[in-house]
Write an enzyme that holds these catalytic residues in place. Structure first.
Site, PDB file in Angstrom:
ATOM      1  CG  ASP A 471      -4.469  27.991  13.018  1.00 27.41           C
ATOM      2  OD1 ASP A 471      -5.247  27.834  11.950  1.00 27.41           O
ATOM      3  OD2 ASP A 471      -3.818  28.960  13.395  1.00 27.41           O
ATOM      4  NE  ARG A 475      -4.792  32.934  15.662  1.00 27.27           N
ATOM      5  CZ  ARG A 475      -4.157  32.612  16.665  1.00 27.27           C
ATOM      6  NH1 ARG A 475      -4.565  32.631  17.759  1.00 27.27           N
ATOM      7  NH2 ARG A 475      -3.207  31.467  16.405  1.00 27.27           N
ATOM      8  CG  ASP A 476      -4.954  37.881  11.642  1.00 29.07           C
ATOM      9  OD1 ASP A 476      -4.628  36.844  12.289  1.00 29.07           O
ATOM     10  OD2 ASP A 476      -4.271  38.633  11.393  1.00 29.07           O
ATOM     11  CD  GLU A 477      -2.263  32.059  13.075  1.00 32.34           C
ATOM     12  OE1 GLU A 477      -1.498  31.230  12.348  1.00 32.34           O
ATOM     13  OE2 GLU A 477      -1.852  32.539  13.986  1.00 32.34           O
ATOM     14  CG  ASP A 484      -2.360  23.509  15.474  1.00 34.50           C
ATOM     15  OD1 ASP A 484      -1.099  23.635  15.206  1.00 34.50           O
ATOM     16  OD2 ASP A 484      -2.927  24.279  15.865  1.00 34.50           O
ATOM     17  CD1 TRP A 538       3.418  23.372  13.292  1.00 33.09           C
ATOM     18  CD2 TRP A 538       4.543  22.709  15.112  1.00 33.09           C
ATOM     19  NE1 TRP A 538       2.917  23.887  14.572  1.00 33.09           N
ATOM     20  CE2 TRP A 538       3.514  23.683  15.831  1.00 33.09           C
ATOM     21  CE3 TRP A 538       5.316  21.935  16.381  1.00 33.09           C
ATOM     22  CZ2 TRP A 538       3.338  24.044  16.917  1.00 33.09           C
ATOM     23  CZ3 TRP A 538       5.232  22.523  17.500  1.00 33.09           C
ATOM     24  CH2 TRP A 538       4.034  23.255  17.825  1.00 33.09           C
ATOM     25  CD  GLU A 751      -3.512  29.962  20.013  1.00 27.50           C
ATOM     26  OE1 GLU A 751      -4.395  31.067  20.001  1.00 27.50           O
ATOM     27  OE2 GLU A 751      -2.695  29.791  19.226  1.00 27.50           O
ATOM     28  CG  HIS A 772      -6.229  26.750  18.568  1.00 26.29           C
ATOM     29  ND1 HIS A 772      -6.191  27.805  18.004  1.00 26.29           N
ATOM     30  CD2 HIS A 772      -4.812  26.686  18.083  1.00 26.29           C
ATOM     31  CE1 HIS A 772      -5.344  28.501  17.281  1.00 26.29           C
ATOM     32  NE2 HIS A 772      -4.495  27.514  17.523  1.00 26.29           N
TER      33      HIS A 772
HETATM   34  C1  BGC Z   1      -1.306  28.712  15.236  1.00 25.00           C
HETATM   35  C2  BGC Z   1      -0.980  27.219  15.967  1.00 25.00           C
HETATM   36  C3  BGC Z   1       0.316  26.850  15.353  1.00 25.00           C
HETATM   37  C4  BGC Z   1       1.452  27.982  15.648  1.00 25.00           C
HETATM   38  C5  BGC Z   1       2.741  27.504  15.296  1.00 25.00           C
HETATM   39  C6  BGC Z   1      -0.033  29.571  15.566  1.00 25.00           C
HETATM   40  O1  BGC Z   1      -0.337  30.790  15.109  1.00 25.00           O
HETATM   41  O2  BGC Z   1      -2.407  29.105  15.709  1.00 25.00           O
HETATM   42  O3  BGC Z   1      -1.895  26.573  16.355  1.00 25.00           O
HETATM   43  O4  BGC Z   1       0.845  25.546  15.532  1.00 25.00           O
HETATM   44  O5  BGC Z   1       0.955  29.093  15.568  1.00 25.00           O
HETATM   45  O6  BGC Z   1       3.588  28.154  16.212  1.00 25.00           O
END
Ligand code: BGC
Length: 960
Positions: A471, A475-477, A484, A538, A751, A772
């Site tokens: 995504d 950051r912390d993801e 996405d 998703w 994003e 994003h």
């Molecule tokens: C991500 C998104 C993702 C979404 C889902 C986010 O935190 O960065 O791109 O699809 O959460 O809701």
């Protein structure tokens, strides 16, 4: 229409094979397929070239002919079934191909293309995972272990291969040299199900006599922190482990293997801590010089122990590794208001820094990274809990070069602290890292803002295709969010060859579903702490991404490989929806990040999330039925097409009025209904199309869609003939719009439409990434509709070339390296004339529909074609107070200027009502008439006259 030169130019008769590819591999080395399909690209300037046959010869490493197929009658040149005996483990061949065209003439033989199999069976591995024999506190990052052993090599090595992987990330060394150029190997997969191993040719790194092999291990995705809200560590395990098998072949036919076992030794090295989110800490004073060279004294090292791990999970990668692909120099080094040193690379990118520095031993340089500045200082709030901080402690005195190994950051700016003296631009580079896919797509046009937008899409794919499709990278993801890539896959597959990369990710999707009763987790690999729950748009990635790969690369094998995964998803939704076929229960992301949603409520969209869910259910059932058809699975084809029809009927009964109004009455709802073919009658489509345009106009051609609607809206508008509306949306520069970020200096896709708000402040929402790719999915529409280059048959075997000039553009060019070769469409308007140039690769054909041509579609074979004919670009009378609001609204630049001016001049009124909406409700009036309704002021009329006189001068070609 006068048409000139519409016949292809024959430039000669030579036919050659430009490239031969095995499966989707950029380098077919250490591959996991024993019957790799072959594709070749034919190069010829001969027009209308079609293949009627091919022949293949395979040679052993000694250069001797092993087999030949003889001539095979076939027009197939993409993913041709392996015609030889299956490859065995380690087997290396070179292959040459030649082809016959319909003129009966053979091509020259191709050059030798080499392929080498990796270890295809679990019992090929005699190595075992080993882990350092020490205890660790894995609640926090630990020093990176070094592992090593020495061995002897006799004379006359003919070939040496290192098969290697780790639980963790690794860098392998042989005799003091780093093996290969992979970054963060083995990459990220759903480790519980699949772990990639790499194969390296290390023949040249060995020498007669004493040798040493070693590896450094880092936490990476295996043991490091992953996930938001603090995330979790040790998700896959708490022991780092190495698996290495060095195989040495000698001229006398003997083979020797050096494998990881209890004879190896381990020590803690200079990497004190490494984490993907938080960064790396390195103390160069702790380096162990010569540790991976022979004759190193490792008496102080500890032993290793075997680590049990099921080796059946080992797989060879189907896509390219992560590599360093570019070095970017700073564009500015400046002090921040608080006196910190900020380095600006001029481009938001993903990777890490490389330093060249000289200073005193023990001095520590700290590097912090961020995508944006706020008030001139590094803005780290959008990184949430990711520290994105690297620390380097100098060894001292000598010139030292350092780049962290086991981390990456998403950044444009770096703050440098503790540098000895002043930082100079030559001392520091940003090292761009991503999966090293081949670039295959380009687009440009006469509007520099659109070009920069497109460039931003390219940078966002570069930043987010790092081992898996993520995504965001900062950051912390940095997780494999399914929604996405579901929306972005068509764009990605045009810009880069993402076939192998995405096929690998899809294998993880399937693996994760197996343990979740068919549900596709939100993120793949799944590292979220809760049990997977299904979410539309998703989870539909499981069906849509394989379908995109089939469409773009002509690969029906991916449909076969993913069929059970596709089916499991649809069956699961089918059981949730039940007899009524409406998926109207449970959690949904819906049209995530609809611009009308408040910053802290990203799911609060205008379109009913359950309407989105049923629309996607219909879409996936339909595609699954079609996929079954491609695979010849007749029963399933009938079943899922019937299911899709049932879902469409249920959708119609629940969400569509007989006239064609759709609930929710919002752009995303209409875009879904139109694009997913959810409206029964032509009249309903017309009505829905009209309503969609009304809504888009009412929004003043500002984007009003989120994750689900944004990738569809321009296509939906064009599907009902509303090209102008799509162009107005595209060229809007006010927030929210695609070009607004560009006017704010964006160098990647954001994003949120307003990640940086018009006043220059950073959006306070939790979801504020500046990298994003999801909203960049409109680039696929740019390529297909503005550039005019679309696949009409899987793999672009037949193209649909239909360029659409609009919005004052005078030029556009789309180029794509299709599986058949380079296809191209360029159009240029000059004066009252348009020129269209089309390039169709050999063994492909195309339909061409010229802009404002005579309406006929021309069918042509390969070659270069050129048409020149009179063309009158639509023009409008100069804007004035006599223009109607209807005319102004369809000229977003004029409209924005007028509304802005009235708002400024009548700020008191603007506080009480939305002037734009007020004006739209009276759109048949002239501006003059509207002014007569507004409170009289001295300034508004001259101000409007002044701005209207400038409108159109800058035009869309302006720089904003
Ligand atoms: C991500 C998104 C993702 C979404 C889902 C986010 O935190 O960065 O791109 O699809 O959460 O809701």
């Amino acid at each position: 229409m006068t048409q000139q030169g519409s016949t292809p130019v024959d430039g000669g008769w030579s036919v050659t094979i430009a490239s031969v590819r095995f499966e989707h591999h950029r380098e077919a080395f250490g591959i996991g397929e024993n019957r790799p399909r072959l594709s070749w690209i034919v190069a010829t300037s001969m027009a209308r070239w079609r293949q009627v046959g091919y022949e293949m010869k395979a040679y052993g490493p000694d250069g001797r002919l092993r087999t030949q197929t003889g001539r095979i009658e076939s027009d197939q040149s993409v993913l041709v079934p392996w015609p030889l005996e299956p490859l065995s483990s380690r087997e290396r061949l070179t292959v040459r191909v030649r082809v016959w065209g319909s003129d009966g003439q053979p091509s020259a033989w191709s050059t030798h293309a080499s392929v080498e199999a990796g270890l295809l069976h679990t019992d090929d591995w005699t190595a075992r995972f080993v882990t350092p024999d020490w205890e660790e506190d894995t609640t926090r990052p630990q020093p990176a272990p070094l592992l090593r052993r020495e061995f002897d090599v006799h004379a006359a090595v003919t070939r040496a291969r290192l098969y290697v992987t780790a639980l963790g990330v690794y860098e392998a060394h042989l005799n003091g040299v780093t093996v290969g150029d992979d970054v963060l190997a083995p990459g990220w997969t759903s480790y519980n199900h699949r772990v990639h191993y790499q194969t390296f040719d290390v023949t040249d790194l060995l020498r007669e006599g004493h040798n040493a092999i070693g590896a450094i291990l880092g936490d990476g995705w295996y043991r490091g922190r992953l996930g938001f809200n603090g995330g979790r560590r040790t998700i896959y395990g708490d022991r780092l482990a190495l698996l290495a098998q060095l195989e040495i072949n000698y001229a006398d036919g003997t083979t020797e293997r050096i494998v990881t076992d209890e004879t190896w030794h381990a020590a803690r090295g200079p990497i004190l801590a490494s984490d993907l989110y938080d960064g790396e800490t390195y103390d160069a004073r702790l380096e162990l010089p010569g540790w991976s060279k022979a004759c190193y004294d490792d008496r102080g090292w500890v032993g290793v122990r075997r680590f049990d791990r099921d080796l059946t999970t080992l797989v060879a990668p189907s896509g390219p590794p992560v590599r360093r692909t570019e070095l970017v120099a700073p564009v500015a080094i400046t002090p921040s208001p608080s006196g910190r040193t900020i380095v600006d690379f001029g481009q938001n990118l993903v990777g890490r820094l490389r330093l060249t520095v000289q200073g005193e031993a023990g001095q520590t340089i700290t590097l912090r990274h961020a995508e944006v500045l706020e008030h001139g200082e590094l803005c780290v709030r959008p990184l949430r809990t990711a520290q994105a901080t690297d620390r380097y402690t100098l060894r001292g005195d000598v010139v030292e070069t350092w780049e962290p190994r086991f981390t990456f950051h998403g950044f444009r700016y770096a703050e440098v602290e503790g540098w000895p003296g002043e930082v100079h631009a030559d001392d520091i580079r940003a090292v761009v890292c991503h999966s090293d896919m081949e670039r295959t797509g380009w687009f440009e046009c006469s509007n520099p803002l659109i070009n920069r937008f497109h460039e931003n899409v390219v940078w966002s794919i570069r930043g987010n295709f790092l081992s898996i499709p993520t995504d965001c990278p900062q950051r912390d993801e940095r997780l494999g969010w399914t929604g996405d890539i579901q929306v972005f896959a068509p764009t990605a597959c045009y810009l880069y060859n993402g076939a192998g990369f995405l096929a690998s990710w899809l294998a993880d999707v399937a693996a994760e579903q197996n343990t979740a009763d068919g549900v596709v987790p939100f993120v793949v690999p799944n590292v979220l702490p809760m049990p997977p729950i299904p979410a539309a748009a998703w989870g539909d990635a499981a069906v849509i991404v394989p379908w995109v790969l089939y469409q773009r690369y002509g690969d029906d094998g991916i449909l076969a490989a993913q069929f059970e995964s596709m089916r499991a998803w649809v069956d699961r939704i089918d059981s949730l929806a039940g007899e009524g076929h409406l998926w109207n229960t449970g959690f949904q992301f819906g049209d995530w990040l609809d611009p009308s949603a408040p910053p802290d409520q990203p799911a609060d969209a205008r379109t009913d999330p359950h309407m989105v869910a049923t629309a996607y259910f219909a879409r996936s059932a339909e595609l699954l039925g079609q996929a079954a058809g491609v695979l010849g699975r007749k029963e399933e084809e009938a079943h899922y097409l019937r299911l899709a029809a049932g879902v469409r009927a249920a959708f119609d009964a629940e969400y569509v009025t007989p006239a064609g109004r759709v609930l929710s009455d919002a752009e995303t709802a209409y875009a879904l209904a139109l694009q997913f073919d959810l409206l029964k009658t032509a009249e309903q489509r017309r009505h829905a199309g009209r309503r969609l345009v009304e809504l888009v106009r009412e929004s003043g051609y500002h984007i009003s869609t989120g994750f689900v609607g944004t990738p569809l809206i321009c296509d939906a508008l064009c599907s009902v003939g509303e090209y102008n509306a799509a162009f107005h949306l595209l060229t809007q520069r006010e927030c929210p719009s695609w070009l607004y970020p560009v006017t704010m200096g964006a160098t990647t896709i954001w994003e949120r439409w307003d990640s940086l708000r018009p006043d220059g402040s950073v959006n306070p929402g939790e979801m504020t990434s500046f990298n994003h790719y999801a909203f960049g999915a409109v680039a696929d529409w740019l390529h297909r509709t503005v550039g005019g280059l679309a696949p009409a048959e899987p793999g672009y075997r037949h193209l649909d070339i239909q360029p659409h000039p609009g919005s004052g553009l005078t030029y556009a060019r789309a180029r794509h390296l299709t599986p058949y070769g380079l296809a191209e469409c360029t159009w240029t308007i000059e004066g009252e004339q348009i020129e269209v140039v089309v390039v169709v690769p050999p063994n492909a054909t195309t339909s061409v529909t010229l802009p404002k041509g005579n309406g006929t579609t021309i069918q042509v074979g390969s070659g270069t074609y050129r048409w020149v004919y009179p063309y009158h670009a639509p023009s409008h009378p100069p804007r004035s107070l006599d223009s109607t609001l209807d005319e102004l609204i369809d000229d977003p630049e004029a409209w924005n200027t007028v509304v802005r001016t009235i708002r400024q001049q009548l700020s008191g009124l603007a506080r009480h009502m939305d002037i734009g909406t007020l004006m739209l409700q009276n759109s048949h009036m002239t501006l003059e008439q509207v002014l007569s309704l507004l409170p009289p002021t001295d300034q508004v009329r001259p101000a409007l006259e002044a701005v209207l006189a400038t409108v159109g001068r800058v035009g869309v070609e302006g720089t904003g």
